[in-house]
Design a protein around this motif. Structure first.
Motif, PDB file in Angstrom:
ATOM      1  N   THR A  31       0.817  -1.216   0.000  1.00  0.00           N
ATOM      2  CA  THR A  31       0.000   0.000   0.000  1.00  0.00           C
ATOM      3  C   THR A  31       0.848   1.263   0.000  1.00  0.00           C
ATOM      4  O   THR A  31       0.598   2.199  -0.767  1.00  0.00           O
ATOM      5  N   PHE A  32       1.872   1.292   0.866  1.00  0.00           N
ATOM      6  CA  PHE A  32       2.617   2.532   1.055  1.00  0.00           C
ATOM      7  C   PHE A  32       3.881   2.641   0.198  1.00  0.00           C
ATOM      8  O   PHE A  32       4.331   3.755  -0.086  1.00  0.00           O
ATOM      9  N   LEU A  33       4.458   1.515  -0.220  1.00  0.00           N
ATOM     10  CA  LEU A  33       5.704   1.572  -0.985  1.00  0.00           C
ATOM     11  C   LEU A  33       5.503   1.278  -2.467  1.00  0.00           C
ATOM     12  O   LEU A  33       6.101   1.935  -3.318  1.00  0.00           O
ATOM     13  N   TYR A  34       4.661   0.298  -2.779  1.00  0.00           N
ATOM     14  CA  TYR A  34       4.463  -0.064  -4.188  1.00  0.00           C
ATOM     15  C   TYR A  34       3.348   0.753  -4.863  1.00  0.00           C
ATOM     16  O   TYR A  34       3.454   1.074  -6.047  1.00  0.00           O
ATOM     17  N   ILE A  38       2.838   1.908  -8.894  1.00  0.00           N
ATOM     18  CA  ILE A  38       2.039   1.116  -9.827  1.00  0.00           C
ATOM     19  C   ILE A  38       0.596   1.581  -9.917  1.00  0.00           C
ATOM     20  O   ILE A  38      -0.113   1.225 -10.848  1.00  0.00           O
ATOM     21  N   GLY A  39       0.120   2.365  -8.939  1.00  0.00           N
ATOM     22  CA  GLY A  39      -1.235   2.892  -9.002  1.00  0.00           C
ATOM     23  C   GLY A  39      -2.244   2.014  -8.279  1.00  0.00           C
ATOM     24  O   GLY A  39      -2.001   0.834  -8.001  1.00  0.00           O
ATOM     25  N   PRO A  40      -3.416   2.572  -7.981  1.00  0.00           N
ATOM     26  CA  PRO A  40      -4.433   1.842  -7.203  1.00  0.00           C
ATOM     27  C   PRO A  40      -5.042   0.660  -7.934  1.00  0.00           C
ATOM     28  O   PRO A  40      -5.450  -0.317  -7.312  1.00  0.00           O
ATOM     29  N   ALA A  41      -5.139   0.720  -9.276  1.00  0.00           N
ATOM     30  CA  ALA A  41      -5.737  -0.396 -10.019  1.00  0.00           C
ATOM     31  C   ALA A  41      -4.878  -1.655  -9.879  1.00  0.00           C
ATOM     32  O   ALA A  41      -5.412  -2.759  -9.696  1.00  0.00           O
ATOM     33  N   CYS A  42      -3.564  -1.501  -9.959  1.00  0.00           N
ATOM     34  CA  CYS A  42      -2.668  -2.650  -9.798  1.00  0.00           C
ATOM     35  C   CYS A  42      -2.746  -3.213  -8.378  1.00  0.00           C
ATOM     36  O   CYS A  42      -2.758  -4.430  -8.182  1.00  0.00           O
ATOM     37  N   LYS A  77      -9.555  -4.781 -20.403  1.00  0.00           N
ATOM     38  CA  LYS A  77      -8.384  -4.060 -20.881  1.00  0.00           C
ATOM     39  C   LYS A  77      -7.597  -3.466 -19.713  1.00  0.00           C
ATOM     40  O   LYS A  77      -6.367  -3.589 -19.648  1.00  0.00           O
ATOM     41  N   ASP A  78      -8.303  -2.834 -18.761  1.00  0.00           N
ATOM     42  CA  ASP A  78      -7.625  -2.247 -17.603  1.00  0.00           C
ATOM     43  C   ASP A  78      -7.014  -3.325 -16.719  1.00  0.00           C
ATOM     44  O   ASP A  78      -5.930  -3.133 -16.150  1.00  0.00           O
ATOM     45  N   ALA A  82      -3.072  -3.678 -15.812  1.00  0.00           N
ATOM     46  CA  ALA A  82      -2.644  -3.760 -14.413  1.00  0.00           C
ATOM     47  C   ALA A  82      -1.825  -5.028 -14.181  1.00  0.00           C
ATOM     48  O   ALA A  82      -0.829  -5.008 -13.442  1.00  0.00           O
ATOM     49  N   ARG A  83      -2.219  -6.111 -14.819  1.00  0.00           N
ATOM     50  CA  ARG A  83      -1.481  -7.372 -14.691  1.00  0.00           C
ATOM     51  C   ARG A  83      -0.059  -7.215 -15.211  1.00  0.00           C
ATOM     52  O   ARG A  83       0.904  -7.702 -14.601  1.00  0.00           O
ATOM     53  N   GLN A  84       0.109  -6.523 -16.338  1.00  0.00           N
ATOM     54  CA  GLN A  84       1.437  -6.333 -16.904  1.00  0.00           C
ATOM     55  C   GLN A  84       2.338  -5.518 -15.972  1.00  0.00           C
ATOM     56  O   GLN A  84       3.523  -5.800 -15.837  1.00  0.00           O
ATOM     57  N   LYS A  85       1.767  -4.512 -15.331  1.00  0.00           N
ATOM     58  CA  LYS A  85       2.557  -3.707 -14.399  1.00  0.00           C
ATOM     59  C   LYS A  85       2.993  -4.533 -13.194  1.00  0.00           C
ATOM     60  O   LYS A  85       4.124  -4.393 -12.701  1.00  0.00           O
TER      61      LYS A  85
END
Length: 470
Positions: A31-34, A38-42, A77-78, A82-85
């Motif tokens: 939550t705090f470092l990643y 990568i954003g909330p969707a990931c 698509k989203d 997100a999976r790729q990230k």
């Protein structure tokens, strides 16, 4: 061109596996470092997949991607992006099997780095610092650290050792019947439930030209044995992180050699960081996609036209490299890089699309990256959901007249009738040919000759007649 629906369909099944036990503390790390990177969707995708695992087990039940779309309230698509990230960040491994009943996937969740590993990573910590700023970065370090146990000298350790507590049994007691021998091996195809150390982000060493670096260091006194695997890994990561090529890395490596003719990795990191901050006025690099993602490329193997060559060019380079090419090899300015970064993050445009946008705007504004103009067009492309180079080039052709009005300060048709000099129109190379075979005309053009030079001469003749009182 590979689209997301060619890679994954809602009916495709997936199973969630775990590369090791995930602890509750990992949620705070994610939550705090990643999440800032990568954003909330990931983060939401990772947490959703994690929740599908049974408690203290390594496998979930098979379900379809449609189920995942419903739970997350996201389109496929989203989810795919997100999976790729997550894959790129080392938090997910994906396996696919093509069978008679369709495709099935295994999503293996990987444990995140520990806070200590993250803050000493050498890459992720720099990106996090650049993203959240000095104050928040310091706050996060305090959050993930605490007072060392036993730091108070007034306390003396009195912990008992194993041999102080337990007695050793006689050797005869260790003898046992061979028939009752204990099988210590796990069954074939199984593994003990546990947790391996999380893998750090490592850039492929093939990305860096070590041959050129070592060639430039031949005359120096650095022995080849100084380039250990750890040193090479550090050089590859630093080269990617700070955009340092082999020629520039030479002096940085030389400055990190110690008295024992070894390359000090800490000094190497410091020297690379100092070089970058000197070049970019104490700034640190941000985490951006380098080039157009593979699934959004046109899939051109061998270009047959000039337009296809340009499409390949825009897909293969980063926006930063495009600016370097425009300036003949000079590094882009801090302000130009900030404009590109804001367009990519705020408008969520892919690198190849940004390349088309930069190419168009630079030629329309006399090679100046006008912030307001590029942001206005970027906002339009974002609303149109432009995701490929070809789509961006086509839209620029279709909306060319509208973009001219924006560049001229939203001139109205009535105001265009005033007697003002007709300025010569500069267009990108890819404007010379439309996909429908129709030539795009500059604003104010009277003829329809496909040759731009002929059209320019006709414009000049029209202007002369206009000035003579026609």
């Amino acid at each position: 061109m590979a689209q997301h629906w060619q890679e994954t369909l809602p009916v495709d099944q997936y199973i969630v596996a775990s590369g090791g036990l995930l602890h509750d503390y990992d949620r705070k790390v994610l939550t705090f470092l990643y999440q800032p990177l990568i954003g909330p969707a990931c983060l939401s995708l990772f947490m959703t997949l994690w929740a599908e695992l049974e408690e203290n087990r390594l496998w979930s039940e098979p379900v379809t991607h449609h189920n995942l779309m419903s739970i997350m309230d996201m389109n496929l698509k989203d989810i795919y992006h997100a999976r790729q990230k997550l894959e790129g960040m080392g938090l997910l491994k994906t396996f696919v099997k093509n069978g008679e009943d369709g495709r099935s996937f295994i999503y293996e969740l990987q444990p995140p780095l520990t806070p200590e590993q993250f803050f000493l990573d050498g890459m992720l910590n720099v990106y996090l610092y650049r993203k959240v700023g000095k104050n928040q970065f310091s706050r996060l370090k305090r959050f993930f650290s605490d007072k060392t146990i036993g730091a108070d000298p007034q306390y003396a350790e009195i912990t008992k050792a194993f041999q102080d507590v337990f007695l050793s049994v006689p050797p005869e007691a260790l003898k046992h019947n061979p028939e009752s021998a204990i099988d210590l091996k796990v069954e074939d195809g199984n593994s003990f439930i546990g947790r391996a150390e999380a893998s750090k982000i490592q850039i492929d060493s093939d990305e860096f030209n070590f041959d050129l670096l070592l060639g430039g260091l031949k005359e120096s006194l650095i022995p080849k044995k100084a380039f250990t695997s750890r040193v090479k890994e550090a050089i590859s990561n630093l080269g990617f992180l700070y955009g340092i090529d082999a020629l520039k890395m030479k002096n940085i490596v030389l400055s990190a050699v110690n008295a024992d003719n070894e390359i000090d990795i800490d000094e190497l990191r410091k020297a690379a960081r100092d070089w970058y901050q000197f070049e970019y006025q104490d700034q640190l690099p941000a985490l951006l996609d380098r080039v157009q993602p593979a699934h959004q490329k046109a899939g051109i193997a061998k270009p047959n036209t000039k337009e296809e060559e340009l499409i390949l060019y825009f897909e293969r380079i980063s926006p930063r490299q495009l600016l370097i090419d425009y300036s003949g090899g000079a590094e882009p300015s801090k302000s130009d890089l900030q404009i590109i970064e804001e367009v990519m993050f705020n408008q969520k445009l892919l690198p190849g699309v940004v390349n088309v946008l930069v190419d168009y705007v630079m030629l329309k504004t006399d090679k100046k990256l006008a912030k307001g103009y590029i942001e206005k067009i970027a906002s339009h492309w974002s609303r149109k959901k432009i995701s490929t180079v070809k789509e961006a080039m086509q839209l620029a052709k279709n909306e060319h007249r509208q973009y001219l009005e924006w560049a001229d300060g939203k001139k109205t048709p009535a105001s265009q009738g005033k007697r003002k000099p007709v300025r010569k129109e500069v267009l990108p190379d890819w404007f010379e040919k439309k996909s429908e075979g129709e030539q795009v005309q500059p604003t104010g053009a009277a003829g329809h000759d496909p040759d731009f030079e002929i059209e320019k001469k006709k414009l000049e003749e029209e202007l002369k007649k206009f000035k003579s009182g026609r």
